[in-house]
Design a protein around this motif. Sequence first.
Motif, PDB file in Angstrom:
ATOM      1  N   ARG A   6       0.800  -1.217   0.042  1.00 47.53           N
ATOM      2  CA  ARG A   6      -0.077   0.006   0.018  1.00 47.53           C
ATOM      3  C   ARG A   6       0.801   1.227   0.108  1.00 47.53           C
ATOM      4  NH1 ARG A   6      -4.567  -1.457   4.727  1.00 47.53           N
ATOM      5  NH2 ARG A   6      -5.655  -3.194   3.443  1.00 47.53           N
ATOM      6  N   GLY A   7       2.054   1.279   0.828  1.00 49.56           N
ATOM      7  CA  GLY A   7       2.918   2.366   0.866  1.00 49.56           C
ATOM      8  C   GLY A   7       3.414   2.658  -0.420  1.00 49.56           C
ATOM      9  N   PHE A   8       3.832   1.839  -1.099  1.00 52.57           N
ATOM     10  CA  PHE A   8       4.354   1.921  -2.583  1.00 52.57           C
ATOM     11  C   PHE A   8       3.423   2.487  -3.357  1.00 52.57           C
ATOM     12  CE2 PHE A   8       7.719  -1.006  -1.384  1.00 52.57           C
ATOM     13  CZ  PHE A   8       8.824  -0.413  -1.831  1.00 52.57           C
ATOM     14  N   ILE A   9       2.182   1.971  -3.433  1.00 55.16           N
ATOM     15  CA  ILE A   9       0.974   2.416  -4.385  1.00 55.16           C
ATOM     16  C   ILE A   9       0.858   3.823  -3.999  1.00 55.16           C
ATOM     17  CG2 ILE A   9      -1.382   2.333  -4.826  1.00 55.16           C
ATOM     18  CD1 ILE A   9      -1.311  -0.857  -4.538  1.00 55.16           C
ATOM     19  N   VAL A  10       0.684   4.184  -2.744  1.00 52.50           N
ATOM     20  CA  VAL A  10       0.585   5.696  -2.338  1.00 52.50           C
ATOM     21  C   VAL A  10       1.622   6.596  -2.777  1.00 52.50           C
ATOM     22  CG1 VAL A  10       0.217   7.290  -0.505  1.00 52.50           C
ATOM     23  CG2 VAL A  10      -0.980   5.095  -0.450  1.00 52.50           C
ATOM     24  N   LEU A  11       2.952   5.900  -2.718  1.00 54.57           N
ATOM     25  CA  LEU A  11       3.965   6.883  -3.141  1.00 54.57           C
ATOM     26  C   LEU A  11       3.980   7.000  -4.593  1.00 54.57           C
ATOM     27  CD1 LEU A  11       6.826   8.204  -2.606  1.00 54.57           C
ATOM     28  CD2 LEU A  11       7.773   5.901  -2.758  1.00 54.57           C
ATOM     29  N   GLY A  12       3.966   5.954  -5.444  1.00 49.59           N
ATOM     30  CA  GLY A  12       3.763   5.952  -6.921  1.00 49.59           C
ATOM     31  C   GLY A  12       2.553   6.931  -7.314  1.00 49.59           C
ATOM     32  N   ALA A  13       1.425   6.935  -6.634  1.00 50.24           N
ATOM     33  CA  ALA A  13       0.339   7.872  -6.987  1.00 50.24           C
ATOM     34  C   ALA A  13       0.886   9.281  -6.816  1.00 50.24           C
ATOM     35  CB  ALA A  13      -0.831   7.429  -6.346  1.00 50.24           C
ATOM     36  N   ALA A  14       1.312   9.623  -5.717  1.00 52.92           N
ATOM     37  CA  ALA A  14       1.784  11.010  -5.164  1.00 52.92           C
ATOM     38  C   ALA A  14       2.800  11.249  -6.272  1.00 52.92           C
ATOM     39  CB  ALA A  14       2.222  10.916  -3.659  1.00 52.92           C
ATOM     40  N   LEU A  15       3.852  10.497  -6.631  1.00 47.97           N
ATOM     41  CA  LEU A  15       4.802  11.137  -7.499  1.00 47.97           C
ATOM     42  C   LEU A  15       4.229  11.258  -8.913  1.00 47.97           C
ATOM     43  CD1 LEU A  15       8.013   8.789  -6.761  1.00 47.97           C
ATOM     44  CD2 LEU A  15       7.461  10.982  -6.267  1.00 47.97           C
ATOM     45  N   LEU A  16       3.131  10.543  -9.377  1.00 52.04           N
ATOM     46  CA  LEU A  16       2.660  10.538 -10.792  1.00 52.04           C
ATOM     47  C   LEU A  16       1.802  11.855 -10.765  1.00 52.04           C
ATOM     48  CD1 LEU A  16       1.625   6.944 -11.568  1.00 52.04           C
ATOM     49  CD2 LEU A  16       3.060   8.213 -12.762  1.00 52.04           C
ATOM     50  N   LEU A  17       0.947  12.228  -9.646  1.00 49.39           N
ATOM     51  CA  LEU A  17       0.200  13.216  -9.694  1.00 49.39           C
ATOM     52  C   LEU A  17       0.786  14.685  -9.367  1.00 49.39           C
ATOM     53  CD1 LEU A  17      -2.934  11.636  -8.074  1.00 49.39           C
ATOM     54  CD2 LEU A  17      -2.548  11.920 -10.608  1.00 49.39           C
ATOM     55  N   TYR A  18       1.901  14.481  -8.715  1.00 52.03           N
ATOM     56  CA  TYR A  18       2.831  15.986  -8.309  1.00 52.03           C
ATOM     57  C   TYR A  18       2.531  17.041  -9.196  1.00 52.03           C
ATOM     58  CZ  TYR A  18       6.090  18.892  -6.662  1.00 52.03           C
ATOM     59  OH  TYR A  18       6.765  20.282  -6.271  1.00 52.03           O
ATOM     60  N   PRO A  19       2.994  16.841 -10.581  1.00 53.82           N
ATOM     61  CA  PRO A  19       2.927  18.112 -11.341  1.00 53.82           C
ATOM     62  C   PRO A  19       1.575  18.792 -11.573  1.00 53.82           C
ATOM     63  CG  PRO A  19       4.328  16.466 -12.411  1.00 53.82           C
ATOM     64  CD  PRO A  19       3.439  15.821 -11.130  1.00 53.82           C
ATOM     65  N   ILE A  27      10.104  11.937 -17.184  1.00 51.00           N
ATOM     66  CA  ILE A  27      11.301  11.080 -17.940  1.00 51.00           C
ATOM     67  C   ILE A  27      12.197  10.786 -16.880  1.00 51.00           C
ATOM     68  CG2 ILE A  27      13.505  11.316 -19.276  1.00 51.00           C
ATOM     69  CD1 ILE A  27      12.017  13.239 -21.261  1.00 51.00           C
ATOM     70  N   PHE A  28      12.255  11.617 -15.856  1.00 49.62           N
ATOM     71  CA  PHE A  28      13.201  11.297 -14.625  1.00 49.62           C
ATOM     72  C   PHE A  28      12.495  10.237 -13.658  1.00 49.62           C
ATOM     73  CE2 PHE A  28      15.138  15.780 -14.431  1.00 49.62           C
ATOM     74  CZ  PHE A  28      15.837  15.341 -15.984  1.00 49.62           C
ATOM     75  N   LEU A  29      11.095  10.390 -13.492  1.00 52.07           N
ATOM     76  CA  LEU A  29      10.458   9.440 -12.731  1.00 52.07           C
ATOM     77  C   LEU A  29      10.370   8.121 -13.580  1.00 52.07           C
ATOM     78  CD1 LEU A  29       8.511   9.031 -10.471  1.00 52.07           C
ATOM     79  CD2 LEU A  29       6.616   9.524 -11.961  1.00 52.07           C
ATOM     80  N   ALA A  30      10.486   8.055 -14.768  1.00 50.53           N
ATOM     81  CA  ALA A  30      10.627   6.603 -15.350  1.00 50.53           C
ATOM     82  C   ALA A  30      11.927   5.953 -15.206  1.00 50.53           C
ATOM     83  CB  ALA A  30      10.369   6.753 -16.895  1.00 50.53           C
ATOM     84  N   VAL A  31      12.915   6.783 -14.937  1.00 54.39           N
ATOM     85  CA  VAL A  31      14.168   6.202 -14.928  1.00 54.39           C
ATOM     86  C   VAL A  31      14.475   5.791 -13.512  1.00 54.39           C
ATOM     87  CG1 VAL A  31      16.801   6.686 -14.835  1.00 54.39           C
ATOM     88  CG2 VAL A  31      15.353   7.703 -16.715  1.00 54.39           C
ATOM     89  N   LEU A  32      13.837   6.654 -12.550  1.00 50.75           N
ATOM     90  CA  LEU A  32      13.894   6.378 -10.974  1.00 50.75           C
ATOM     91  C   LEU A  32      13.034   4.990 -10.925  1.00 50.75           C
ATOM     92  CD1 LEU A  32      14.787   6.990  -8.367  1.00 50.75           C
ATOM     93  CD2 LEU A  32      12.709   8.359  -8.019  1.00 50.75           C
ATOM     94  N   ALA A  33      12.055   4.744 -11.678  1.00 51.01           N
ATOM     95  CA  ALA A  33      11.411   3.649 -11.527  1.00 51.01           C
ATOM     96  C   ALA A  33      12.051   2.418 -11.899  1.00 51.01           C
ATOM     97  CB  ALA A  33       9.994   3.735 -11.980  1.00 51.01           C
ATOM     98  N   LEU A  34      12.861   2.542 -13.089  1.00 59.13           N
ATOM     99  CA  LEU A  34      13.516   1.461 -13.614  1.00 59.13           C
ATOM    100  C   LEU A  34      14.776   0.944 -12.658  1.00 59.13           C
ATOM    101  CD1 LEU A  34      14.561  -0.530 -15.860  1.00 59.13           C
ATOM    102  CD2 LEU A  34      15.679   1.332 -16.815  1.00 59.13           C
ATOM    103  N   LEU A  35      15.261   2.136 -11.990  1.00 63.49           N
ATOM    104  CA  LEU A  35      16.648   2.011 -11.255  1.00 63.49           C
ATOM    105  C   LEU A  35      16.079   1.392  -9.925  1.00 63.49           C
ATOM    106  CD1 LEU A  35      19.272   2.331 -10.285  1.00 63.49           C
ATOM    107  CD2 LEU A  35      18.988   4.588  -9.912  1.00 63.49           C
TER     108      LEU A  35
END
Length: 327
Positions: free
Chosen positions: A3-16, A161-169
């Motif tokens: 759940r924490g990863f889902i919330v974090l991912g949603a927050a990062l996706l929606l931030y802009p 773009i940075f978010l995609a690279v960070l997710a891959l890393l």
Amino acid sequence: MRRGFIVLGAALLLYPWLVGGTDSSAFLQDMGANVLLAAVGAAAWNIVGGYAGQISVGHAMFFGAGAYMPLLVFHHWQLPPLVGVPVGIAVSLVIAVLIGFPTLRLLGHYFSMATIAVAELVRIVVSNWDFVGAAVGLQGPAASRGWWDLSFRSAVPYYYIFLAVLALLLLVTWQLQRSRLGYYLRAIRAGERAARSLGVPVRRYKVYALMLSAAFTSLAGSLYALKTGFIDPESGLGILVSVQLVITAALGGAGTLLGPLLGAVILVPLQTATNTWFGASGSGLTYIIYGGIIVLIARFEPGGLLELWHRGVASLTARRAQVRDAA
């Protein structure tokens, strides 16, 4: 945790989009992109510095290789800067192999000093080499010729773009934790002599970790150059670049998956604030802040903020269990 990863991912996706309606939307979106870029660099360093326990303070040479190559291919041959990204990774891998085998024989602070010396040597060479711009540096396209130049007016495309690279890393790091390489690296960090006695090929796996770390650090450098459109020896190869990678990972928690991201979330806004409040003198204050963070981490919490959080949660859980048993 899921759940924490889902919330974090949603927050990062929606931030802009969450900050898009504010008066400082452009500023906050740009800072968000810088946070993700810092997290990419710190997570890359974390592979060799956190998991393998090899504290490199010379990762600026890999960052600089990745930063210079995209602008170098544009400056000399008018190629899209994107073409230079894999070239920078290849150069970084060669450097990692060439310096890895001799320097990884050293232990502790001797290895750290060796990496500083090599990185400074690279910076001095680049500062006096006209082909790579010498002390003046290199500049990217003044105006975008197409999407392949990755030159955008808004920070939002860079953010994703940075978010995609960070997710891959982070995915690669998560897989590394569960793989034989990850177990070997943790054994090496715990004690090289003990790891050798268990049959771990210590030197070879330290070089593997350095190569993987160098590749992603180079990618972080390329992303930095593509966003800023300019690079010089100080911004690409200066010792502060290496220190930022180390401090960001160590503050959040070296050797943990999300520690570099946590460190970036704290340090980048802090650095931005000091530069905004104090102007040009804020750059000098950055060194003071980094020095203070190093002292505090070394003295009170070598495991970083995530380790402090885990200990606090464990202590709270134990107290609740005691209260429940007493009742």
